[in-house]
Design an enzyme around this catalytic site. Structure first.
Site, PDB file in Angstrom:
ATOM      1  N   HIS A 149     -60.887 -58.916  26.683  1.00  0.00           N
ATOM      2  CA  HIS A 149     -60.647 -58.196  25.344  1.00  0.00           C
ATOM      3  C   HIS A 149     -59.495 -58.266  24.587  1.00  0.00           C
ATOM      4  O   HIS A 149     -58.818 -58.749  25.012  1.00  0.00           O
ATOM      5  CB  HIS A 149     -60.899 -56.665  25.736  1.00  0.00           C
ATOM      6  CG  HIS A 149     -62.385 -56.162  26.018  1.00  0.00           C
ATOM      7  ND1 HIS A 149     -63.237 -56.493  27.405  1.00  0.00           N
ATOM      8  CD2 HIS A 149     -63.231 -55.440  25.289  1.00  0.00           C
ATOM      9  CE1 HIS A 149     -64.196 -56.021  27.031  1.00  0.00           C
ATOM     10  NE2 HIS A 149     -64.345 -55.316  26.064  1.00  0.00           N
ATOM     11  N   LYS A 153     -56.939 -52.945  23.908  1.00  0.00           N
ATOM     12  CA  LYS A 153     -57.662 -51.837  24.645  1.00  0.00           C
ATOM     13  C   LYS A 153     -56.858 -51.469  25.667  1.00  0.00           C
ATOM     14  O   LYS A 153     -56.129 -52.028  26.875  1.00  0.00           O
ATOM     15  CB  LYS A 153     -58.698 -53.045  25.423  1.00  0.00           C
ATOM     16  CG  LYS A 153     -59.699 -52.138  26.039  1.00  0.00           C
ATOM     17  CD  LYS A 153     -60.852 -53.066  26.479  1.00  0.00           C
ATOM     18  CE  LYS A 153     -61.915 -52.188  27.453  1.00  0.00           C
ATOM     19  NZ  LYS A 153     -62.682 -51.028  26.837  1.00  0.00           N
TER      20      LYS A 153
HETATM   21  P1  NAP Z   1     -58.627 -47.273  18.609  1.00  0.00           P
HETATM   22  O1  NAP Z   1     -58.728 -48.132  17.304  1.00  0.00           O
HETATM   23  O2  NAP Z   1     -57.235 -46.830  19.547  1.00  0.00           O
HETATM   24  O3  NAP Z   1     -59.258 -45.975  18.042  1.00  0.00           O
HETATM   25  C1  NAP Z   1     -59.276 -44.546  18.628  1.00  0.00           C
HETATM   26  C2  NAP Z   1     -58.845 -43.595  17.514  1.00  0.00           C
HETATM   27  O4  NAP Z   1     -59.162 -42.197  18.112  1.00  0.00           O
HETATM   28  C3  NAP Z   1     -57.594 -43.606  17.192  1.00  0.00           C
HETATM   29  O5  NAP Z   1     -57.227 -43.527  15.785  1.00  0.00           O
HETATM   30  C4  NAP Z   1     -56.834 -42.648  17.948  1.00  0.00           C
HETATM   31  O6  NAP Z   1     -55.392 -42.102  17.377  1.00  0.00           O
HETATM   32  C5  NAP Z   1     -57.882 -41.664  17.822  1.00  0.00           C
HETATM   33  N1  NAP Z   1     -57.864 -40.503  18.717  1.00  0.00           N
HETATM   34  C6  NAP Z   1     -57.296 -40.701  20.188  1.00  0.00           C
HETATM   35  N2  NAP Z   1     -57.375 -39.297  20.776  1.00  0.00           N
HETATM   36  C7  NAP Z   1     -58.135 -38.654  19.831  1.00  0.00           C
HETATM   37  C8  NAP Z   1     -58.511 -37.149  19.918  1.00  0.00           C
HETATM   38  N3  NAP Z   1     -58.226 -36.235  21.031  1.00  0.00           N
HETATM   39  N4  NAP Z   1     -59.390 -36.761  18.987  1.00  0.00           N
HETATM   40  C9  NAP Z   1     -59.479 -37.633  17.817  1.00  0.00           C
HETATM   41  N5  NAP Z   1     -59.117 -38.651  17.736  1.00  0.00           N
HETATM   42  C10 NAP Z   1     -58.480 -39.324  18.586  1.00  0.00           C
HETATM   43  O7  NAP Z   1     -59.828 -47.810  19.600  1.00  0.00           O
HETATM   44  P2  NAP Z   1     -61.067 -48.479  19.550  1.00  0.00           P
HETATM   45  O8  NAP Z   1     -60.762 -49.923  19.562  1.00  0.00           O
HETATM   46  O9  NAP Z   1     -61.615 -48.048  18.191  1.00  0.00           O
HETATM   47  O10 NAP Z   1     -61.831 -48.252  20.846  1.00  0.00           O
HETATM   48  C11 NAP Z   1     -62.314 -46.812  20.808  1.00  0.00           C
HETATM   49  C12 NAP Z   1     -63.013 -46.556  22.155  1.00  0.00           C
HETATM   50  O11 NAP Z   1     -64.125 -47.212  22.082  1.00  0.00           O
HETATM   51  C13 NAP Z   1     -62.268 -47.208  23.455  1.00  0.00           C
HETATM   52  O12 NAP Z   1     -62.561 -46.577  24.614  1.00  0.00           O
HETATM   53  C14 NAP Z   1     -63.122 -48.547  23.673  1.00  0.00           C
HETATM   54  O13 NAP Z   1     -63.100 -49.162  24.913  1.00  0.00           O
HETATM   55  C15 NAP Z   1     -64.530 -47.944  23.170  1.00  0.00           C
HETATM   56  N6  NAP Z   1     -65.528 -49.160  22.735  1.00  0.00           N
HETATM   57  C16 NAP Z   1     -66.577 -49.076  23.027  1.00  0.00           C
HETATM   58  C17 NAP Z   1     -67.725 -49.659  22.717  1.00  0.00           C
HETATM   59  C18 NAP Z   1     -69.311 -49.543  22.975  1.00  0.00           C
HETATM   60  O14 NAP Z   1     -69.969 -50.472  22.590  1.00  0.00           O
HETATM   61  N7  NAP Z   1     -69.358 -48.626  23.618  1.00  0.00           N
HETATM   62  C19 NAP Z   1     -67.412 -50.846  21.606  1.00  0.00           C
HETATM   63  C20 NAP Z   1     -66.096 -50.816  21.288  1.00  0.00           C
HETATM   64  C21 NAP Z   1     -64.984 -50.185  21.782  1.00  0.00           C
HETATM   65  P3  NAP Z   1     -54.320 -42.728  18.101  1.00  0.00           P
HETATM   66  O15 NAP Z   1     -54.306 -44.295  17.722  1.00  0.00           O
HETATM   67  O16 NAP Z   1     -53.043 -42.005  17.385  1.00  0.00           O
HETATM   68  O17 NAP Z   1     -54.169 -42.460  19.513  1.00  0.00           O
END
Ligand code: NAP
Length: 262
Positions: A149, A153
């Site tokens: 990844h 992550k």
């Molecule tokens: P990311 O870019 O860090 O986005 C997460 C966002 O949520 C950030 O803006 C973060 O703010 C915010 N956040 C943190 N705590 C919060 C809260 N309590 N309330 C509301 N917003 C909050 O991460 P990403 O790459 O999009 O991935 C997010 C998650 O999805 C990860 O767990 C990843 O493993 C998962 N994912 C899953 C799949 C799937 O198919 N299931 C696919 C891709 C990713 P800050 O940056 O300030 O913390």
């Protein structure tokens, strides 16, 4: 159900922004709100729609029906509890939930009579890879998983790798065969983590998105299954399917494969 009213939690994140755009473009969905950390409150996430920081108020004031969550492991349980208590169905892509937390979500769904979907991987190719791995797991005694990844992550191993190992173990009905010899690690953890006799290895590098290889070993042969998510759009059809179908299934649905087979 007519048009479905959707709030995206984590709306300013990498996945959140992709989901916001997709929901905004879907004719049968209405993006009614976006929530993120307080530092991102006020940011315009779609034309005329500003990000907020108070999830409960956003869900209630927008009369949301579905909350999509792509935040982070430390935040997701609180968001799910809030959504279920507000009568809003969570569609969760955030990974890093423990088995106990998934069990709690299932219990809360029953308690509130509100359904939920949790999928460690929303891409069709990854779900098929897991299905093929279950088939191979019946015939090979040894297997290792390498997941790769991007380097931002936060959790390791990936939810997909854990789910794959769990499904392979279930399909086989017993653990995979461990090492033939007593192994000595001269560098701690170099053989990776272990689950049901399967070694899991996590690679984190800039330039990667989300990739996984499952290697099955047999006498004189190796079978490799590999899936690559090259852009975040690979997850969108699965997310939209979950938004559209979550209210058709009672309780907690765990894994996109359950929706594909429905
Ligand atoms: P990311 O870019 O860090 O986005 C997460 C966002 O949520 C950030 O803006 C973060 O703010 C915010 N956040 C943190 N705590 C919060 C809260 N309590 N309330 C509301 N917003 C909050 O991460 P990403 O790459 O999009 O991935 C997010 C998650 O999805 C990860 O767990 C990843 O493993 C998962 N994912 C899953 C799949 C799937 O198919 N299931 C696919 C891709 C990713 P800050 O940056 O300030 O913390």
């Amino acid at each position: 159900m007519g048009e479905i009213r959707v709030v995206v939690c984590g709306a300013c994140g990498r996945m959140g922004q992709t989901v916001v755009k997709a929901v905004g473009e879907a004719p049968d969905l209405i993006l009614v709100g976006g929530v993120d950390v307080p530092a991102n409150a006020g940011r315009e996430i779609a034309p005329g729609l500003r990000c907020r920081a108070d999830l409960e108020a956003t869900l209630r004031e927008t009369q949301a029906q579905v909350m999509v969550d792509f935040t982070q492991p430390e935040a997701v349980m609180s968001n799910i509890r809030t959504a279920l208590a507000c009568g809003v169905a969570p569609v969760v892509g955030t990974t890093g939930l423990t088995e106990e937390e998934v069990a709690e979500v299932a219990r809360l769904c029953e308690e509130h009579s509100v359904p939920a979907v949790i999928a460690p991987n929303f891409s069709l190719g990854a779900v098929l890879m897991m299905r093929f791995a279950c088939e191979a797991a019946k015939y090979f005694d040894t297997a290792e998983i390498v997941e790769l990844h991007h380097n931002r992550k936060k959790d390791a191993p990936s939810g997909t790798a854990l789910r794959t190992a769990q499904l392979m173990r279930e399909a086989r009905g017993c653990d995979f065969r461990g090492p033939e010899v007593a192994e000595t690690e001269t560098l701690p953890s170099v053989r990776g983590g272990e689950m049901g006799g399967i070694r899991l290895h996590s690679v984190r590098l800039p330039g990667l998105m989300a990739h996984q290889e499952i290697l099955f070993g047999g006498e004189g042969q190796i079978l490799t299954l590999r899936h690559d998510s090259l852009t975040r759009e690979s997850f969108i059809p699965g997310v939209l399917l979950a938004i559209r179908s979550v209210w058709n299934r009672p309780g907690l649905t765990y894994g996109l494969e359950q929706l594909l087979e429905a």
